[in-house]
Design a protein around this motif. Structure first.
Motif, mmCIF file in Angstrom:
data_model
loop_
_atom_site.group_PDB
_atom_site.id
_atom_site.type_symbol
_atom_site.label_atom_id
_atom_site.label_comp_id
_atom_site.label_asym_id
_atom_site.label_seq_id
_atom_site.Cartn_x
_atom_site.Cartn_y
_atom_site.Cartn_z
ATOM 1 N N ALA A 18 0.833 -1.211 0.000
ATOM 2 C CA ALA A 18 0.000 0.000 0.000
ATOM 3 C C ALA A 18 0.867 1.261 0.000
ATOM 4 C CB ALA A 18 -0.929 -0.005 1.209
ATOM 5 N N VAL A 19 1.963 1.258 0.747
ATOM 6 C CA VAL A 19 2.870 2.415 0.750
ATOM 7 C C VAL A 19 3.460 2.607 -0.650
ATOM 8 C CG1 VAL A 19 5.048 3.337 1.654
ATOM 9 C CG2 VAL A 19 3.404 2.273 3.220
ATOM 10 N N ILE A 20 3.882 1.511 -1.271
ATOM 11 C CA ILE A 20 4.417 1.597 -2.630
ATOM 12 C C ILE A 20 3.377 2.204 -3.571
ATOM 13 C CG2 ILE A 20 5.119 0.211 -4.648
ATOM 14 C CD1 ILE A 20 6.402 -1.764 -2.645
ATOM 15 N N GLY A 21 2.107 1.870 -3.358
ATOM 16 C CA GLY A 21 1.044 2.287 -4.259
ATOM 17 C C GLY A 21 0.537 3.704 -4.055
ATOM 18 N N GLN A 22 1.060 4.418 -3.061
ATOM 19 C CA GLN A 22 0.593 5.781 -2.806
ATOM 20 C C GLN A 22 0.861 6.682 -4.020
ATOM 21 O OE1 GLN A 22 2.860 6.785 0.667
ATOM 22 N NE2 GLN A 22 1.501 5.725 2.096
ATOM 23 N N LEU A 23 -0.213 7.250 -4.566
ATOM 24 C CA LEU A 23 -0.127 8.276 -5.621
ATOM 25 C C LEU A 23 0.572 7.815 -6.892
ATOM 26 C CD1 LEU A 23 0.718 11.388 -3.407
ATOM 27 C CD2 LEU A 23 -1.516 10.712 -4.294
ATOM 28 N N VAL A 24 0.552 6.501 -7.164
ATOM 29 C CA VAL A 24 1.061 6.002 -8.445
ATOM 30 C C VAL A 24 0.044 5.027 -9.018
ATOM 31 C CG1 VAL A 24 3.480 6.279 -7.786
ATOM 32 C CG2 VAL A 24 2.355 4.059 -7.431
ATOM 33 N N SER A 25 0.173 4.720 -10.289
ATOM 34 C CA SER A 25 -0.748 3.780 -10.930
ATOM 35 C C SER A 25 -0.510 2.372 -10.411
ATOM 36 C CB SER A 25 -0.545 3.796 -12.447
ATOM 37 O OG SER A 25 0.710 3.220 -12.780
ATOM 38 N N ALA A 26 -1.527 1.530 -10.571
ATOM 39 C CA ALA A 26 -1.391 0.132 -10.154
ATOM 40 C C ALA A 26 -0.258 -0.547 -10.920
ATOM 41 C CB ALA A 26 -2.706 -0.603 -10.380
ATOM 42 N N SER A 57 2.526 0.824 -12.086
ATOM 43 C CA SER A 57 3.807 1.262 -11.522
ATOM 44 C C SER A 57 4.069 0.581 -10.186
ATOM 45 C CB SER A 57 3.809 2.780 -11.335
ATOM 46 O OG SER A 57 3.697 3.442 -12.573
ATOM 47 N N ALA A 58 3.030 0.496 -9.354
ATOM 48 C CA ALA A 58 3.183 -0.151 -8.054
ATOM 49 C C ALA A 58 3.568 -1.617 -8.223
ATOM 50 C CB ALA A 58 1.890 -0.027 -7.245
ATOM 51 N N ASN A 59 2.938 -2.304 -9.168
ATOM 52 C CA ASN A 59 3.233 -3.720 -9.372
ATOM 53 C C ASN A 59 4.644 -3.943 -9.891
ATOM 54 O OD1 ASN A 59 0.748 -4.696 -8.471
ATOM 55 N ND2 ASN A 59 -0.209 -4.461 -10.481
ATOM 56 N N THR A 60 5.143 -3.008 -10.693
ATOM 57 C CA THR A 60 6.520 -3.112 -11.180
ATOM 58 C C THR A 60 7.514 -3.035 -10.020
ATOM 59 O OG1 THR A 60 5.971 -2.158 -13.334
ATOM 60 C CG2 THR A 60 8.263 -2.015 -12.638
ATOM 61 N N VAL A 61 7.308 -2.048 -9.139
ATOM 62 C CA VAL A 61 8.203 -1.896 -7.982
ATOM 63 C C VAL A 61 8.062 -3.086 -7.041
ATOM 64 C CG1 VAL A 61 8.723 -0.469 -5.964
ATOM 65 C CG2 VAL A 61 8.174 0.616 -8.147
ATOM 66 N N VAL A 106 -15.122 2.102 0.974
ATOM 67 C CA VAL A 106 -15.149 2.859 -0.280
ATOM 68 C C VAL A 106 -14.345 4.132 -0.011
ATOM 69 C CG1 VAL A 106 -16.557 3.858 -2.109
ATOM 70 C CG2 VAL A 106 -17.496 1.994 -0.714
ATOM 71 N N SER A 107 -13.196 4.261 -0.643
ATOM 72 C CA SER A 107 -12.239 5.316 -0.289
ATOM 73 C C SER A 107 -12.358 6.552 -1.178
ATOM 74 C CB SER A 107 -10.811 4.764 -0.385
ATOM 75 O OG SER A 107 -9.862 5.786 -0.176
ATOM 76 N N TRP A 108 -12.704 7.682 -0.570
ATOM 77 C CA TRP A 108 -12.708 8.960 -1.281
ATOM 78 C C TRP A 108 -11.310 9.286 -1.791
ATOM 79 C CZ3 TRP A 108 -15.229 12.702 -3.682
ATOM 80 C CH2 TRP A 108 -14.625 13.964 -3.820
ATOM 81 N N GLY A 109 -10.292 8.900 -1.073
ATOM 82 C CA GLY A 109 -8.917 9.207 -1.458
ATOM 83 C C GLY A 109 -8.401 8.391 -2.627
ATOM 84 N N ASP A 110 -9.179 7.419 -3.086
ATOM 85 C CA ASP A 110 -8.735 6.579 -4.197
ATOM 86 C C ASP A 110 -9.228 7.159 -5.516
ATOM 87 O OD1 ASP A 110 -7.667 3.464 -4.505
ATOM 88 O OD2 ASP A 110 -8.932 4.146 -6.154
ATOM 89 N N MET A 111 -8.302 7.645 -6.326
ATOM 90 C CA MET A 111 -8.665 8.320 -7.569
ATOM 91 C C MET A 111 -9.370 7.373 -8.542
ATOM 92 S SD MET A 111 -5.251 10.651 -8.119
ATOM 93 C CE MET A 111 -5.749 11.142 -9.766
ATOM 94 N N ALA A 112 -8.973 6.098 -8.554
ATOM 95 C CA ALA A 112 -9.592 5.145 -9.473
ATOM 96 C C ALA A 112 -11.040 4.879 -9.087
ATOM 97 C CB ALA A 112 -8.793 3.844 -9.500
ATOM 98 N N ILE A 113 -11.332 4.818 -7.796
ATOM 99 C CA ILE A 113 -12.717 4.625 -7.358
ATOM 100 C C ILE A 113 -13.562 5.827 -7.771
ATOM 101 C CG2 ILE A 113 -14.184 4.639 -5.278
ATOM 102 C CD1 ILE A 113 -12.326 2.578 -4.070
ATOM 103 N N ARG A 114 -13.035 7.022 -7.587
ATOM 104 C CA ARG A 114 -13.777 8.208 -8.010
ATOM 105 C C ARG A 114 -13.990 8.216 -9.526
ATOM 106 N NH1 ARG A 114 -10.264 11.409 -4.621
ATOM 107 N NH2 ARG A 114 -9.814 12.836 -6.340
ATOM 108 N N ARG A 115 -12.960 7.832 -10.268
ATOM 109 C CA ARG A 115 -13.075 7.776 -11.721
ATOM 110 C C ARG A 115 -14.105 6.720 -12.127
ATOM 111 N NH1 ARG A 115 -8.031 7.614 -12.638
ATOM 112 N NH2 ARG A 115 -7.767 5.379 -12.932
#
Length: 205
Positions: free
Chosen positions: A51-59, A61-65, A156-165
């Protein structure tokens, strides 16, 4: 290559039927998409690092790291990660702030200063309170642990840009407001996590 244990978020037709009745627009999308699976990480430490890796990056990008971390550092455990410098962690492809968070968190857990073992026994808000007390862990990261590790049913996370999208696409909205979001989240309760799984999928379409 070492691999972190994964499983799928556990839900049944009951949640799908409830959500379809509560929100016919979502229900139509769920019928169209069929069953959508969400991979989760049962181990709280590994899930928190992801989850820390995934902060403010695409899924992607997170999976690559995440893959690179497992390839180069081995098992994602407090012991292994506490033995690695923040510079080396940053070298896997993340900003230094995240690397420092991961390094410090790994050391604190390995030394027993922070405990994640009892999170499963705590209500959602207490889990969030404890996690957000950790430097570098905010509300979104805590909410991701709730759904992507602990399998809590109503996240349901307001902070999750993909959920909002996903909501914007589903309901044909130009720009989702906070009040609209809260209305949808209330409608999904108590099975918001399954709604989130479908909203993530919709955000990619």
């Amino acid at each position: 290559m070492p691999a972190v244990e994964m499983k799928y978020f556990d839900y049944s037709q009951m949640e799908v039927e409830y959500l379809s009745l509560a929100d016919p627009v979502l229900g139509a999308a769920m019928t169209r998409l069929g069953r959508v699976e969400r991979q989760i990480i049962p181990d709280p430490f590994a899930a928190l690092i992801y989850a820390v890796i995934g902060q403010l990056v695409s899924a992607a990008s997170a999976n690559t790291v995440w893959s690179r971390m497992q390839e180069r550092l081995g098992d994602i455990t407090p012991e292994n990660l506490s033995a690695v410098s923040a510079d080396d962690i940053q070298g896997l492809g993340m900003i230094m702030k995240k690397a420092v968070t991961i390094s410090g968190l790994s050391k604190d857990i390995f030394q027993g200063k922070v405990r994640l073992d009892d999170l499963r026994d705590l209500p959602d808000q207490e889990v969030i309170r404890r996690l957000t007390a950790i430097k570098g862990v905010g509300l979104w990261t805590a909410e991701m642990l709730l759904i992507n590790c602990l399998e809590r049913p109503d996240v349901v996370s307001w902070g999750d840009m993909a959920i909002r999208r996903g909501m914007e696409k589903l309901y044909g909205l130009q720009k989702l407001t906070r009040s609209e979001f809260e209305g949808f989240r209330d409608r999904y309760s108590p099975y918001g996590s399954v709604a989130s799984i479908y909203l993530w999928k919709l955000s990619l379409l």
